[in-house]
Motif scaffolding. Structure first.
Motif, PDB file in Angstrom:
ATOM      1  N   ASP A  92       8.048  52.302  35.031  1.00  0.00           N
ATOM      2  CA  ASP A  92       6.624  52.519  34.829  1.00  0.00           C
ATOM      3  C   ASP A  92       5.980  51.395  34.042  1.00  0.00           C
ATOM      4  N   GLY A  93       5.716  50.275  34.706  1.00  0.00           N
ATOM      5  CA  GLY A  93       4.888  49.267  34.082  1.00  0.00           C
ATOM      6  C   GLY A  93       5.570  47.956  33.778  1.00  0.00           C
ATOM      7  N   PHE A  94       4.811  47.102  33.080  1.00  0.00           N
ATOM      8  CA  PHE A  94       5.237  45.753  32.736  1.00  0.00           C
ATOM      9  C   PHE A  94       4.750  45.453  31.333  1.00  0.00           C
ATOM     10  N   ARG A  95       5.661  45.098  30.451  1.00  0.00           N
ATOM     11  CA  ARG A  95       5.337  44.738  29.069  1.00  0.00           C
ATOM     12  C   ARG A  95       4.579  45.851  28.335  1.00  0.00           C
ATOM     13  N   GLY A  96       4.977  47.086  28.619  1.00  0.00           N
ATOM     14  CA  GLY A  96       4.366  48.212  27.931  1.00  0.00           C
ATOM     15  C   GLY A  96       3.061  48.697  28.518  1.00  0.00           C
ATOM     16  N   LEU A  97       2.600  48.058  29.579  1.00  0.00           N
ATOM     17  CA  LEU A  97       1.377  48.507  30.258  1.00  0.00           C
ATOM     18  C   LEU A  97       1.769  49.214  31.558  1.00  0.00           C
ATOM     19  N   PRO A  98       1.230  50.381  31.813  1.00  0.00           N
ATOM     20  CA  PRO A  98       1.597  51.093  33.043  1.00  0.00           C
ATOM     21  C   PRO A  98       1.016  50.422  34.285  1.00  0.00           C
ATOM     22  N   TRP A  99       1.714  50.613  35.416  1.00  0.00           N
ATOM     23  CA  TRP A  99       1.165  50.140  36.690  1.00  0.00           C
ATOM     24  C   TRP A  99      -0.211  50.770  36.865  1.00  0.00           C
ATOM     25  N   GLY A 100      -1.126  50.005  37.403  1.00  0.00           N
ATOM     26  CA  GLY A 100      -2.483  50.495  37.590  1.00  0.00           C
ATOM     27  C   GLY A 100      -3.424  50.139  36.446  1.00  0.00           C
ATOM     28  N   THR A 101      -2.908  49.504  35.392  1.00  0.00           N
ATOM     29  CA  THR A 101      -3.763  49.082  34.281  1.00  0.00           C
ATOM     30  C   THR A 101      -4.816  48.099  34.786  1.00  0.00           C
ATOM     31  N   SER A 102      -6.027  48.215  34.295  1.00  0.00           N
ATOM     32  CA  SER A 102      -7.121  47.351  34.742  1.00  0.00           C
ATOM     33  C   SER A 102      -7.003  45.955  34.131  1.00  0.00           C
ATOM     34  N   ARG A 103      -7.669  44.997  34.761  1.00  0.00           N
ATOM     35  CA  ARG A 103      -7.728  43.623  34.255  1.00  0.00           C
ATOM     36  C   ARG A 103      -8.277  43.616  32.827  1.00  0.00           C
ATOM     37  N   ALA A 104      -9.348  44.367  32.602  1.00  0.00           N
ATOM     38  CA  ALA A 104      -9.974  44.408  31.280  1.00  0.00           C
ATOM     39  C   ALA A 104      -9.012  44.934  30.220  1.00  0.00           C
ATOM     40  N   ASP A 105      -8.216  45.947  30.550  1.00  0.00           N
ATOM     41  CA  ASP A 105      -7.271  46.501  29.581  1.00  0.00           C
ATOM     42  C   ASP A 105      -6.129  45.528  29.290  1.00  0.00           C
ATOM     43  N   ILE A 106      -5.706  44.767  30.300  1.00  0.00           N
ATOM     44  CA  ILE A 106      -4.675  43.748  30.076  1.00  0.00           C
ATOM     45  C   ILE A 106      -5.218  42.679  29.134  1.00  0.00           C
ATOM     46  N   ILE A 107      -6.435  42.230  29.392  1.00  0.00           N
ATOM     47  CA  ILE A 107      -7.051  41.200  28.549  1.00  0.00           C
ATOM     48  C   ILE A 107      -7.272  41.727  27.129  1.00  0.00           C
ATOM     49  N   GLU A 108      -7.646  42.983  27.010  1.00  0.00           N
ATOM     50  CA  GLU A 108      -7.823  43.569  25.680  1.00  0.00           C
ATOM     51  C   GLU A 108      -6.516  43.529  24.895  1.00  0.00           C
ATOM     52  N   ARG A 109      -5.412  43.785  25.562  1.00  0.00           N
ATOM     53  CA  ARG A 109      -4.111  43.796  24.889  1.00  0.00           C
ATOM     54  C   ARG A 109      -3.547  42.398  24.661  1.00  0.00           C
ATOM     55  N   GLU A 110      -3.610  41.543  25.687  1.00  0.00           N
ATOM     56  CA  GLU A 110      -2.958  40.229  25.644  1.00  0.00           C
ATOM     57  C   GLU A 110      -3.874  39.100  25.191  1.00  0.00           C
ATOM     58  N   GLY A 111      -5.184  39.334  25.209  1.00  0.00           N
ATOM     59  CA  GLY A 111      -6.125  38.262  24.909  1.00  0.00           C
ATOM     60  C   GLY A 111      -6.536  37.542  26.184  1.00  0.00           C
ATOM     61  N   SER A 112      -7.282  36.475  26.024  1.00  0.00           N
ATOM     62  CA  SER A 112      -7.748  35.710  27.195  1.00  0.00           C
ATOM     63  C   SER A 112      -6.578  34.995  27.851  1.00  0.00           C
ATOM     64  N   PRO A 113      -6.453  35.111  29.161  1.00  0.00           N
ATOM     65  CA  PRO A 113      -5.346  34.427  29.846  1.00  0.00           C
ATOM     66  C   PRO A 113      -5.551  32.914  29.862  1.00  0.00           C
ATOM     67  N   LEU A 114      -4.456  32.186  29.951  1.00  0.00           N
ATOM     68  CA  LEU A 114      -4.532  30.731  30.084  1.00  0.00           C
ATOM     69  C   LEU A 114      -5.093  30.345  31.438  1.00  0.00           C
ATOM     70  N   LEU A 115      -4.823  31.188  32.430  1.00  0.00           N
ATOM     71  CA  LEU A 115      -5.222  30.881  33.800  1.00  0.00           C
ATOM     72  C   LEU A 115      -5.479  32.176  34.548  1.00  0.00           C
ATOM     73  N   ILE A 116      -6.557  32.190  35.294  1.00  0.00           N
ATOM     74  CA  ILE A 116      -6.819  33.274  36.241  1.00  0.00           C
ATOM     75  C   ILE A 116      -6.903  32.630  37.609  1.00  0.00           C
ATOM     76  N   ASP A 117      -6.072  33.096  38.521  1.00  0.00           N
ATOM     77  CA  ASP A 117      -6.032  32.568  39.878  1.00  0.00           C
ATOM     78  C   ASP A 117      -6.114  33.740  40.840  1.00  0.00           C
ATOM     79  N   GLY A 118      -7.305  34.032  41.308  1.00  0.00           N
ATOM     80  CA  GLY A 118      -7.480  35.180  42.196  1.00  0.00           C
ATOM     81  C   GLY A 118      -7.099  36.469  41.497  1.00  0.00           C
ATOM     82  N   ASN A 119      -6.040  37.098  41.991  1.00  0.00           N
ATOM     83  CA  ASN A 119      -5.571  38.367  41.423  1.00  0.00           C
ATOM     84  C   ASN A 119      -4.521  38.195  40.342  1.00  0.00           C
ATOM     85  N   ASP A 120      -4.194  36.959  39.987  1.00  0.00           N
ATOM     86  CA  ASP A 120      -3.139  36.702  39.008  1.00  0.00           C
ATOM     87  C   ASP A 120      -3.725  36.212  37.686  1.00  0.00           C
ATOM     88  N   MET A 121      -3.088  36.643  36.598  1.00  0.00           N
ATOM     89  CA  MET A 121      -3.456  36.165  35.265  1.00  0.00           C
ATOM     90  C   MET A 121      -2.190  35.668  34.579  1.00  0.00           C
TER      91      MET A 121
END
Length: 144
Positions: free
Chosen positions: A26-55
């Motif tokens: 259930d998930g990756f790095r403590g975040l469940p599958w289905g977590t939104s982009r905004a919630d990932i950014i809230e937890r991890e901070g601004s990504p170094l790179l955003i490429d389409g659907n990848d951060m």
């Protein structure tokens, strides 16, 4: 050679994608599958790179430098990948990293359903002390 080492470790990460018909990790790095982009950014901070659907982020994973890739589909987390970026003069240290990471994955998820080594070049097959010199094998493993 760096690309080979990263590829070798990436194969390890991809090999250990975990699933069965009834059980999913259930998930990756403590975040469940289905977590939104905004919630990932809230937890991890601004990504170094955003490429389409990848951060992409960077950080330590099992005490090793890594690129951390969050893959999204329709704005939701569906996959994650680690790509290790340590560089060694002694190329066999990549093999040591591979073995250590494999042990950690087995401790966390259990034994892989497949655990094969496929040789693409038999030159060093019988001499493990030389395995780090090139792209001489790949492994496959699926944990269930």
């Amino acid at each position: 050679m760096k690309k080979i080492a990263v590829l070798l470790l990436l194969v390890l990460a991809v090999s250990f994608q975990v699933h069965t018909e009834t059980t999913y990790i259930d998930g990756f790095r403590g975040l469940p599958w289905g977590t939104s982009r905004a919630d990932i950014i809230e937890r991890e901070g601004s990504p170094l790179l955003i490429d389409g659907n990848d951060m992409m982020y960077t950080g330590l994973v099992a005490k090793r430098q890594a690129r951390i890739l969050y893959e999204l589909l329709n704005g939701k987390l569906v996959s994650g990948t680690y790509s290790f970026t340590n560089e060694y003069i002694n190329k066999n240290l990549y093999i040591d990293d591979f073995k250590d990471l494999k042990i950690r994955l087995i401790k966390k998820y259990g034994e892989p359903a497949l655990n094969n080594i496929e040789w693409s070049n038999n030159l060093y097959k019988d001499n493990p002390s030389e395995w780090g010199k090139g792209n001489i094998f790949r492994t496959s493993g699926i944990l269930c």
